[in-house]
Design an enzyme around this catalytic site. Structure first.
Site, PDB file in Angstrom:
ATOM      1  N   TYR A  78       0.876  -1.082  -0.003  1.00  0.00           N
ATOM      2  CA  TYR A  78       0.015   0.089   0.232  1.00  0.00           C
ATOM      3  C   TYR A  78       0.919   1.354  -0.114  1.00  0.00           C
ATOM      4  O   TYR A  78       0.677   2.199  -0.742  1.00  0.00           O
ATOM      5  CB  TYR A  78      -0.967  -0.087   1.409  1.00  0.00           C
ATOM      6  CG  TYR A  78      -1.708   1.223   1.467  1.00  0.00           C
ATOM      7  CD1 TYR A  78      -3.161   1.288   0.784  1.00  0.00           C
ATOM      8  CD2 TYR A  78      -1.364   2.141   2.198  1.00  0.00           C
ATOM      9  CE1 TYR A  78      -3.827   2.368   0.948  1.00  0.00           C
ATOM     10  CE2 TYR A  78      -2.218   3.282   2.633  1.00  0.00           C
ATOM     11  CZ  TYR A  78      -3.367   3.347   1.883  1.00  0.00           C
ATOM     12  OH  TYR A  78      -4.040   4.621   2.065  1.00  0.00           O
ATOM     13  N   LYS A 106       1.580   4.209  -3.006  1.00  0.00           N
ATOM     14  CA  LYS A 106       1.229   5.549  -2.831  1.00  0.00           C
ATOM     15  C   LYS A 106       2.533   6.396  -3.017  1.00  0.00           C
ATOM     16  O   LYS A 106       2.372   7.562  -3.672  1.00  0.00           O
ATOM     17  CB  LYS A 106       0.899   5.737  -1.234  1.00  0.00           C
ATOM     18  CG  LYS A 106      -0.626   5.003  -0.764  1.00  0.00           C
ATOM     19  CD  LYS A 106      -1.670   5.947  -1.646  1.00  0.00           C
ATOM     20  CE  LYS A 106      -3.117   5.755  -0.913  1.00  0.00           C
ATOM     21  NZ  LYS A 106      -3.965   6.250  -1.658  1.00  0.00           N
TER      22      LYS A 106
HETATM   23  N1  LIG Z   1      -9.313   5.784   4.912  1.00  0.00           N
HETATM   24  C1  LIG Z   1      -8.255   6.342   5.561  1.00  0.00           C
HETATM   25  O1  LIG Z   1      -7.950   6.215   6.716  1.00  0.00           O
HETATM   26  C2  LIG Z   1      -6.971   7.074   4.509  1.00  0.00           C
HETATM   27  C3  LIG Z   1      -5.895   7.444   5.233  1.00  0.00           C
HETATM   28  C4  LIG Z   1      -4.934   8.058   4.623  1.00  0.00           C
HETATM   29  C5  LIG Z   1      -4.960   8.276   3.140  1.00  0.00           C
HETATM   30  N2  LIG Z   1      -6.207   7.922   2.704  1.00  0.00           N
HETATM   31  C6  LIG Z   1      -6.206   7.899   1.209  1.00  0.00           C
HETATM   32  O2  LIG Z   1      -6.874   9.137   1.022  1.00  0.00           O
HETATM   33  C7  LIG Z   1      -7.591   9.188  -0.259  1.00  0.00           C
HETATM   34  C8  LIG Z   1      -9.115   9.635   0.035  1.00  0.00           C
HETATM   35  O3  LIG Z   1      -9.652   8.780   1.168  1.00  0.00           O
HETATM   36  P1  LIG Z   1     -11.244   8.893   1.251  1.00  0.00           P
HETATM   37  O4  LIG Z   1     -11.425   7.816   2.123  1.00  0.00           O
HETATM   38  O5  LIG Z   1     -11.704  10.119   1.511  1.00  0.00           O
HETATM   39  O6  LIG Z   1     -11.727   7.928   0.115  1.00  0.00           O
HETATM   40  P2  LIG Z   1     -13.071   7.146  -0.167  1.00  0.00           P
HETATM   41  O7  LIG Z   1     -14.110   7.639   0.879  1.00  0.00           O
HETATM   42  O8  LIG Z   1     -12.724   5.761  -0.135  1.00  0.00           O
HETATM   43  O9  LIG Z   1     -13.729   7.708  -1.668  1.00  0.00           O
HETATM   44  C9  LIG Z   1     -12.629   7.327  -2.866  1.00  0.00           C
HETATM   45  C10 LIG Z   1     -13.219   7.741  -4.114  1.00  0.00           C
HETATM   46  O10 LIG Z   1     -12.540   7.127  -5.039  1.00  0.00           O
HETATM   47  C11 LIG Z   1     -13.324   6.540  -5.867  1.00  0.00           C
HETATM   48  N3  LIG Z   1     -12.941   5.239  -6.515  1.00  0.00           N
HETATM   49  C12 LIG Z   1     -12.845   4.143  -5.730  1.00  0.00           C
HETATM   50  N4  LIG Z   1     -12.607   3.041  -6.661  1.00  0.00           N
HETATM   51  C13 LIG Z   1     -12.697   3.653  -7.923  1.00  0.00           C
HETATM   52  C14 LIG Z   1     -12.993   2.974  -9.078  1.00  0.00           C
HETATM   53  N5  LIG Z   1     -12.417   1.746  -9.340  1.00  0.00           N
HETATM   54  N6  LIG Z   1     -13.212   3.704 -10.146  1.00  0.00           N
HETATM   55  C15 LIG Z   1     -13.296   5.173 -10.081  1.00  0.00           C
HETATM   56  N7  LIG Z   1     -13.369   5.843  -8.939  1.00  0.00           N
HETATM   57  C16 LIG Z   1     -13.089   4.985  -7.730  1.00  0.00           C
HETATM   58  C17 LIG Z   1     -14.767   6.429  -5.107  1.00  0.00           C
HETATM   59  O11 LIG Z   1     -15.625   6.604  -6.250  1.00  0.00           O
HETATM   60  P3  LIG Z   1     -17.290   6.194  -6.160  1.00  0.00           P
HETATM   61  O12 LIG Z   1     -17.921   7.271  -5.039  1.00  0.00           O
HETATM   62  O13 LIG Z   1     -17.790   6.084  -7.453  1.00  0.00           O
HETATM   63  O14 LIG Z   1     -17.209   5.068  -4.982  1.00  0.00           O
HETATM   64  C18 LIG Z   1     -14.821   7.770  -4.317  1.00  0.00           C
HETATM   65  O15 LIG Z   1     -15.208   8.650  -4.988  1.00  0.00           O
HETATM   66  C19 LIG Z   1      -7.294   7.914  -0.873  1.00  0.00           C
HETATM   67  O16 LIG Z   1      -6.449   7.892  -1.663  1.00  0.00           O
HETATM   68  C20 LIG Z   1      -6.952   6.926   0.468  1.00  0.00           C
HETATM   69  O17 LIG Z   1      -6.182   5.838  -0.074  1.00  0.00           O
HETATM   70  C21 LIG Z   1      -7.026   7.201   3.350  1.00  0.00           C
END
Ligand SMILES: NC(=O)c1ccc[n+]([C@@H]2O[C@H](COP(=O)([O-])OP(=O)(O)OC[C@H]3O[C@@H](n4cnc5c(N)ncnc54)[C@H](OP(=O)(O)O)[C@@H]3O)[C@@H](O)[C@H]2O)c1
Length: 222
Positions: free
Chosen positions: A125, A129
């Site tokens: 992961y 990134k």
């Molecule tokens: N979760 C954590 O604690 C965490 C921590 C650090 C960093 N991050 C990173 O921060 C970023 C934002 O995270 P988040 O939790 O706000 O994101 P999220 O709620 O999981 O939303 C992800 C977005 O990406 C889109 N997406 C996912 N798979 C896709 C696909 N196959 N094709 C097209 N679009 C797709 C989703 O579209 P749909 O709306 O259509 O599903 C959604 O709009 C991500 O890169 C994540 O890895 C997350």
């Protein structure tokens, strides 16, 4: 007052949905284009929704012009079903977006990456990134802003068991994470969105990386 156009990928997600609301409300943005898989149930005079197939994003190239590009796209290995599918979203889709929007003349690219991003990491992961960050840094934007949040806090529509445990633990132990540990403290997705907006509206060039505690500071000073 200058007005800008914004393009957002991942606007339906936790961070992206907060960012979208902030951009739509902000007077400095005259138009906000979102790239979505399925249309979002939002109507706003400044909002332009483009339903795209991210596998063929080049087909939409003429519609990708914007001053500021915000990328909140991402999945999890569990959701994607395999490391390969995870990399497709978290690397290929994002790098492709950066290449196409740079070619379309965007000045800024703002990316939500992750704490620990490192192309040399032994964790898949974190490695992906880091590779994504590295590829984005090769693009000819005037400014590149990379946000590396720790655990994202906020109300998620879907339930992620492991993440929920971590959220509970991070909330309970957050007070212990002071000083040099502050970058490990969980951060509200809304604050990440606030920091992205504030950063986009601060004139600066070059590549900048923000850890969680720095993201929090930017959000708090806004
Ligand atoms: N979760 C954590 O604690 C965490 C921590 C650090 C960093 N991050 C990173 O921060 C970023 C934002 O995270 P988040 O939790 O706000 O994101 P999220 O709620 O999981 O939303 C992800 C977005 O990406 C889109 N997406 C996912 N798979 C896709 C696909 N196959 N094709 C097209 N679009 C797709 C989703 O579209 P749909 O709306 O259509 O599903 C959604 O709009 C991500 O890169 C994540 O890895 C997350």
């Amino acid at each position: 007052m200058p007005t800008y156009t914004a393009l957002v990928a991942g606007a339906g997600g936790l961070t992206g949905s907060h960012l979208l609301q902030l951009l739509l409300q902000h007077p400095d943005y005259s138009q906000v284009t979102i790239l979505v898989r399925h249309p979002l149930p939002i109507n706003h005079p400044k909002l332009l929704q483009i339903t795209v197939n991210f596998d063929q994003l080049e087909q939409y190239a003429p519609q990708l012009a914007a001053n500021h590009v915000f990328c909140c796209l991402g999945t999890t290995i569990k959701k994607a079903g395999s490391q390969e599918n995870f990399k497709k979203v978290d690397y290929h889709y994002i790098v492709n977006l950066a290449q196409l929007t740079a070619a379309a003349g965007a000045q800024q690219f703002l990316l939500v990456s992750s704490m620990g991003a490192n192309p040399a990491s032994s964790l898949f992961y974190s490695k992906v990134k880091g590779q994504t960050e590295q590829a984005i840094m090769q693009q000819p934007f005037s400014a590149i802003h990379i946000f590396r949040p720790s655990l994202l806090l906020g109300n998620r529509q879907e339930y992620r068991f492991g993440e929920q445990l971590a959220v509970t633990a991070f909330k309970a132990l957050g007070f212990l994470m002071a000083g040099s540990l502050a970058k490990y403290r969980g951060i509200e997705a809304h604050d990440v969105a606030k920091a992205m907006l504030a950063t986009a509206l601060t004139p600066q060039t070059g590549t900048h990386i923000y850890l969680s505690d720095q993201i929090q500071q930017i959000a708090d000073n806004r």
